[in-house]
Design a protein around this motif. Sequence first.
Motif: not given
Lengths: 378, 378
Positions: B64-76, B185-201
């Motif tokens: 759910e958290i992954w999907q919520y943030l995915s509305k605002f960024t692509e991921w690397q 980390f061993s989490d299912k979802f591991q990534a950084v926002p493609k254009r960075g955290y500032t762009a995502m926020i």
Amino acid sequence: MFDIVIVGTGISGAILAERFAQDKKVLLIERRQNIGGNCYDEIDGNGILIHKYGPHLFHTDDAEIWQYLSKFTEWQTYQHKVLAMIDGQAVPIPFNFNTLYKVFPKNLAERLEIALLKNFEYGKKIPILELKNSFDADLQFLADFVYEKIFLHYTEKQWNLTPDKIDGAVTARVPVSISRDDRYFSDKFQAVPKRGYTAMIQKIISQKNIKLMLNTDFREIATLRDGKIYLFDSEFNGKIIYTGMLDELFNYKFGALEYRSVDMKFETVDAENFQAAATVNYPNNYEFTRITEFKHIHPAKSARTTILKEYPQNYYIGKNEPYYPIFTDAAKFAHEKYLNELKNFPQIKAVGRLAEYRYFDMDDAVKRALEIYAELKN
Amino acid sequence: MFDIVIVGTGISGAILAERFAQDKKVLLIERRQNIGGNCYDEIDGNGILIHKYGPHLFHTDDAEIWQYLSKFTEWQTYQHKVLAMIDGQAVPIPFNFNTLYKVFPKNLAERLEIALLKNFEYGKKIPILELKNSFDADLQFLADFVYEKIFLHYTEKQWNLTPDKIDGAVTARVPVSISRDDRYFSDKFQAVPKRGYTAMIQKIISQKNIKLMLNTDFREIATLRDGKIYLFDSEFNGKIIYTGMLDELFNYKFGALEYRSVDMKFETVDAENFQAAATVNYPNNYEFTRITEFKHIHPAKSARTTILKEYPQNYYIGKNEPYYPIFTDAAKFAHEKYLNELKNFPQIKAVGRLAEYRYFDMDDAVKRALEIYAELKN
């Protein structure tokens, strides 16, 4: 709480905010999500610094303006060159001796060179009207060529005018340069901010006394009524510097100010380079007026390159950006009326490209902001 | 004018602003010149996206958290790996079978492998305390080795503690991984926002109903008095989400909350690459704890590379940044008192890492913000 409210974070607003913040509390508001007005630039997906609202090339002869801005940025030296695509070749403009030899066969070029040198002083820029008015048939031919191939159809596209509507006075000023100087500007100082205009403006407004409010239209936080201004629902007695459009401020009560807009289409080209200069004009082909390749302005190491095609458009309020004022009589008359209306609100000072409804080069905008500060500071 | 004021534009503040802005007018204020809190990143002079407040690696098991943030960024996609410099070699941590064979001579490594596999299930992470408590002398040796070479001196530097002050309970949790999984980390979802955290926020808070005020401390625009809140000198009756430090909000009246700080020293190395992984820990050498090379996190084509050395520091109010809470009894007691004081201002809700005086992983901060919204929305 605030001594002064400044509306807009382009060059005019940012500089006035910085000046006033020396001893006053400034609320600086910006309608967009980002500062910088139409100077706004950013690094794109190709790692290239692009100017979102079209190429901005800083140039000035005024050492004071240069020194003032140099407090806020390092510079990337850059002397702008423009090519025009004429008869399938990209050739330097303003039209000069280099252009002459690229465009014409050698014998004709030599003949024109001799005629130009015989009639005009080396190093000068001669309006084509002067060539046209000379008695030399070769020079008349050259004037017609430059008018037709470089100026006429570009202007048609730019302003959506038929040739008969194109202002003769403007035409007359199109120059031929009696030199081999390919540069677009001849100012002493020519450069772009090393990390971009946005970073420079960010530095300008990074002052303790400046509170910056983004995504905020002036009319969302302020009301104008009976000559008074209410800010956050309380009467505000300080100064207001307004750099937006006056027709919008007054709900278009005297009609809309007319503008020409541009659709800025950025494209990625999967090659290291696309063209030989930052800007190539396309006077006679396609629907765009010019292509700008930003790598020439801000050098960048990237396997790809970003180009911008500019498609002139009609301006529609709220739909696209107002770029170039169209000084129809109706628009000039409306602007006068808005300025008159503004006199009912003596706290408000209209400053800058939009508020003053005119075209400013960037150095002129800096100069104007510094002058307005000198006028208002006490 | 505003229904809700949100203080701070880190993950907590940004997400709450976005949620409330669906049907409320939000004033979002930020003390710094830029949004994003300690997630702030930017492209530096080498064309590399750097995390100004240390490496931020997003990881979550919560779809759910992954999907919520995915509305605002692509991921690397990026799975974080950390090496530790042990006896002059960079070896994977958490300590696993790959580490074993890098650190020890072959015969010893084989013996330790056999002992580990005999005692523990493949794929598990075993706290070194369990190894230490086993009857196998080889496993006891391994536990001591990991404690001494990877954990002890790193912790000394990180917290400026002598070995006898280091908490046994924490030590006990340092793991040895019964696997060849080098990932941190061993989490299912591991990534950084493609254009960075500032762009995502930036995207998260780019909503019509959010007015963003930068360079603004809450106490510059608001006053707390007799259980009431005054905003721009008028009584404010809406909600306030406060993500800053409570000691600061209440002028340190119950003393300061204690933190450990870090001096983040960025350096440019004139080579394409510097080290084999994003982060290399230096438990036993130098005064920095670790070096991060950002090219490994956000791939970039650059002839140079940017590295970050982290030097742990004492925290001094107003001088450097508060990173890690130090949970002394005095600090915990003071925080309780501030929470109690806050009850006099029922409009204010304290949310996030600083306000709640605890350590949050980024996904926990997202989750907490969404929960707080669900609680407060009506």
